[in-house]
Design a protein around this motif. Sequence first.
Motif, mmCIF file in Angstrom:
data_model
loop_
_atom_site.group_PDB
_atom_site.id
_atom_site.type_symbol
_atom_site.label_atom_id
_atom_site.label_comp_id
_atom_site.label_asym_id
_atom_site.label_seq_id
_atom_site.Cartn_x
_atom_site.Cartn_y
_atom_site.Cartn_z
ATOM 1 N N LEU A 312 19.924 -11.675 101.076
ATOM 2 C CA LEU A 312 20.412 -12.070 102.393
ATOM 3 C C LEU A 312 19.631 -11.446 103.545
ATOM 4 C CD1 LEU A 312 24.265 -11.852 101.784
ATOM 5 C CD2 LEU A 312 22.720 -13.765 101.381
ATOM 6 N N GLN A 313 19.029 -10.278 103.297
ATOM 7 C CA GLN A 313 18.362 -9.546 104.372
ATOM 8 C C GLN A 313 16.908 -9.240 104.018
ATOM 9 O OE1 GLN A 313 19.911 -9.210 107.147
ATOM 10 N NE2 GLN A 313 18.706 -7.715 108.319
ATOM 11 N N LEU A 314 16.423 -9.828 102.915
ATOM 12 C CA LEU A 314 15.041 -9.629 102.469
ATOM 13 C C LEU A 314 14.697 -8.151 102.334
ATOM 14 C CD1 LEU A 314 13.257 -12.413 104.556
ATOM 15 C CD2 LEU A 314 14.308 -12.570 102.302
ATOM 16 N N GLY A 315 15.697 -7.377 101.951
ATOM 17 C CA GLY A 315 15.493 -5.947 101.735
ATOM 18 C C GLY A 315 15.452 -5.113 102.990
ATOM 19 N N ARG A 316 15.619 -5.723 104.142
ATOM 20 C CA ARG A 316 15.537 -4.981 105.402
ATOM 21 C C ARG A 316 16.899 -4.379 105.749
ATOM 22 N NH1 ARG A 316 10.865 -5.772 108.548
ATOM 23 N NH2 ARG A 316 9.401 -7.286 107.669
ATOM 24 N N GLY A 317 17.171 -3.231 105.165
ATOM 25 C CA GLY A 317 18.430 -2.538 105.387
ATOM 26 C C GLY A 317 18.611 -1.441 104.362
ATOM 27 N N SER A 318 19.794 -0.845 104.324
ATOM 28 C CA SER A 318 20.102 0.232 103.380
ATOM 29 C C SER A 318 21.500 0.008 102.829
ATOM 30 C CB SER A 318 20.043 1.597 104.076
ATOM 31 O OG SER A 318 18.799 1.806 104.713
ATOM 32 N N VAL A 319 21.617 -0.086 101.494
ATOM 33 C CA VAL A 319 22.946 -0.270 100.920
ATOM 34 C C VAL A 319 23.786 0.975 101.177
ATOM 35 C CG1 VAL A 319 22.129 -1.841 99.138
ATOM 36 C CG2 VAL A 319 22.211 0.604 98.657
ATOM 37 N N THR A 320 25.095 0.787 101.304
ATOM 38 C CA THR A 320 25.984 1.901 101.598
ATOM 39 C C THR A 320 27.399 1.581 101.156
ATOM 40 O OG1 THR A 320 26.754 3.413 103.334
ATOM 41 C CG2 THR A 320 26.550 1.087 103.933
ATOM 42 N N SER A 321 28.184 2.640 100.936
ATOM 43 C CA SER A 321 29.608 2.489 100.632
ATOM 44 C C SER A 321 30.475 3.054 101.744
ATOM 45 C CB SER A 321 29.946 3.214 99.316
ATOM 46 O OG SER A 321 29.276 2.634 98.219
ATOM 47 N N GLN A 322 29.847 3.506 102.850
ATOM 48 C CA GLN A 322 30.618 4.107 103.939
ATOM 49 C C GLN A 322 30.324 3.408 105.258
ATOM 50 O OE1 GLN A 322 29.374 8.244 104.845
ATOM 51 N NE2 GLN A 322 27.572 7.866 103.569
ATOM 52 N N VAL A 323 31.294 3.474 106.167
ATOM 53 C CA VAL A 323 31.176 2.743 107.431
ATOM 54 C C VAL A 323 30.678 3.610 108.575
ATOM 55 C CG1 VAL A 323 32.940 1.067 106.789
ATOM 56 C CG2 VAL A 323 33.617 3.165 107.994
ATOM 57 N N PHE A 324 30.429 4.885 108.321
ATOM 58 C CA PHE A 324 29.890 5.774 109.348
ATOM 59 C C PHE A 324 28.405 6.009 109.083
ATOM 60 C CE2 PHE A 324 34.404 6.753 109.474
ATOM 61 C CZ PHE A 324 34.649 6.854 110.835
ATOM 62 N N GLY A 325 27.600 5.915 110.130
ATOM 63 C CA GLY A 325 26.165 6.059 109.982
ATOM 64 C C GLY A 325 25.700 7.503 109.981
ATOM 65 N N PRO A 326 24.431 7.729 109.642
ATOM 66 C CA PRO A 326 23.877 9.073 109.544
ATOM 67 C C PRO A 326 23.942 9.884 110.834
ATOM 68 C CG PRO A 326 22.452 7.509 108.427
ATOM 69 C CD PRO A 326 23.489 6.703 109.160
ATOM 70 N N ASP A 327 23.979 9.222 111.989
ATOM 71 C CA ASP A 327 24.000 9.937 113.262
ATOM 72 C C ASP A 327 25.390 10.014 113.882
ATOM 73 O OD1 ASP A 327 21.201 10.255 113.155
ATOM 74 O OD2 ASP A 327 20.908 8.259 114.021
ATOM 75 N N SER A 328 26.415 9.680 113.130
ATOM 76 C CA SER A 328 27.762 9.571 113.690
ATOM 77 C C SER A 328 28.506 10.890 113.757
ATOM 78 C CB SER A 328 28.599 8.602 112.846
ATOM 79 O OG SER A 328 28.818 9.149 111.552
ATOM 80 N N GLY A 329 28.092 11.873 112.968
ATOM 81 C CA GLY A 329 28.851 13.113 112.862
ATOM 82 C C GLY A 329 29.917 13.047 111.790
ATOM 83 N N ALA A 330 30.153 11.856 111.219
ATOM 84 C CA ALA A 330 31.155 11.697 110.158
ATOM 85 C C ALA A 330 30.500 11.302 108.832
ATOM 86 C CB ALA A 330 32.178 10.637 110.558
#
Length: 510
Positions: A312-330
């Motif tokens: 769907l995204q031609l590999g342009r992204g990162s799979v994840t199981s969480q809804v908070f991003g790396p810069d969120s503090g959570a």
Amino acid sequence: MTKKVSLVAVAALLLTGCAAGTPEAEVSAGGDSVARGPLLTIGQLGDVASWDPSQAHVGHALVPYQLVYDTLILREPDGELSPMLATEWSYNDDRTVLTLELRDDVTFSDGEPFDAEAVTANLEHFKSGNGRQAVQLTQFESATAVDEDTVEITLAQPDPAMEYYLSQAAGLMASPAAIEAGTLETDPIGTGPYLYDKANSVRDSQSRFTAKEDYWNPDLQKFDEVELRILVDISARVNAIISGQVDWTTLEAKSADQAEDAGLEIIPDYQVDWTGMTFLDRDGVINPALADERVRQAINYAVDRDTLLEELQLGRGSVTSQVFGPDSGAFVDDLEEYYTYDPEKAKDLLEEAGYEDGFELRLPVIPAFATQITALAQQLGEIGITVTQETVPPANYVQDVVQKKFEAFNFNLFQGEAWVAINQIISPTATFNPFGTTDPELEELISVVQQGGEDSEAAAQDVNRYVTENAWFLPLYRIDQISVYNPEKVTVVAQTQSAMPSIYNFSPAE
């Protein structure tokens, strides 16, 4: 004392009550000062419905307002906060009164002075305007002009994101005279770096702006003129950026290779949203199956995220199981791959929950998510879950969700600051928690985040653990933002946690 404060460290700021800026701090964004370019042309996704800042939005939709309105606080490209119209700010001990010191050398484009009374008028106008970002002033109770250059903002309860909001829609400052006259919808009057050229602007086609003479911070005026070209269709944006009609625009993954082949640049490592499904009816009001966390967990295990990202995204992204991003503090490292692809485990969980024969999951569908939902339906069908797709008008999509017409929906959602995200998708009053699902354990954690202090970030991470382990969501992957620009014309710096760089992040090519 530092001159800029990272939102990731906002809890520490709230604890100490330390001023977030000093009168001597310089306003900077997107790099060092450069000579002005003649014209910046941006391919914009849509036109502004109203120039009244009380109706302003975020992301792509915030940039047009930044041209004509300054904010009280400036958000730097990396998310740090700097002085803008407010030179410094501090909280009282219980963090319910935020005091701002203001610049005394700024006027609106109609000649009216910028002062504490103007700030008070704008905050009250934004609150009463009930626009798309009215939630930013949920805790706002009142604003008082202490003197010409000092204003006190009183909150009903502490709000860890208040400084952030004052760098966004809620911080845009318009002329009080124009607010009173009711003319802002079509005639924006602010203190910003540019003036709206109404005569050379055409609704749903283009908006034109010219640099304001004697602007108080010329370092932010990188161009003599700015033009926003309204290009709703993706094909139109592709053609415009490749042919040189625009200097910057945003594309989709399927167009990225074509843009790069044409010699254009894509801002790297630029992820803003996560995409996937939000389980709305976690209490089983309209779909009893979703009340069991084992069912929601089963759905997470049934999905092959890697395959979906590639297809769907031609590999342009990162799979994840969480809804908070790396810069969120959570963000929590060990939650990133919490749910692996394991259809057998998914079937076992459904059997434990009493749904070994499966059940029906009804989803609303709009064109933007039709392909994603069809792919998910196929994978969920392999564990016995039948996805029934119900087409709805795009204009009704969010409204139907908020009005509790569906048990789940697919969307791209902001993965930004912890408190902002909590109030968007998790808290009992969050927009995308329409059934008000909550739990005493979760409420206690949210309360700690709200109060700030040294325990705030740990509590935000525990909120993340709670919603991930209890499968409140089905995150698939974070989307690479395809932010494309012509390096021969402009230099562009990404704006963290924003789908589009701030207007201050564009400079003429060196």
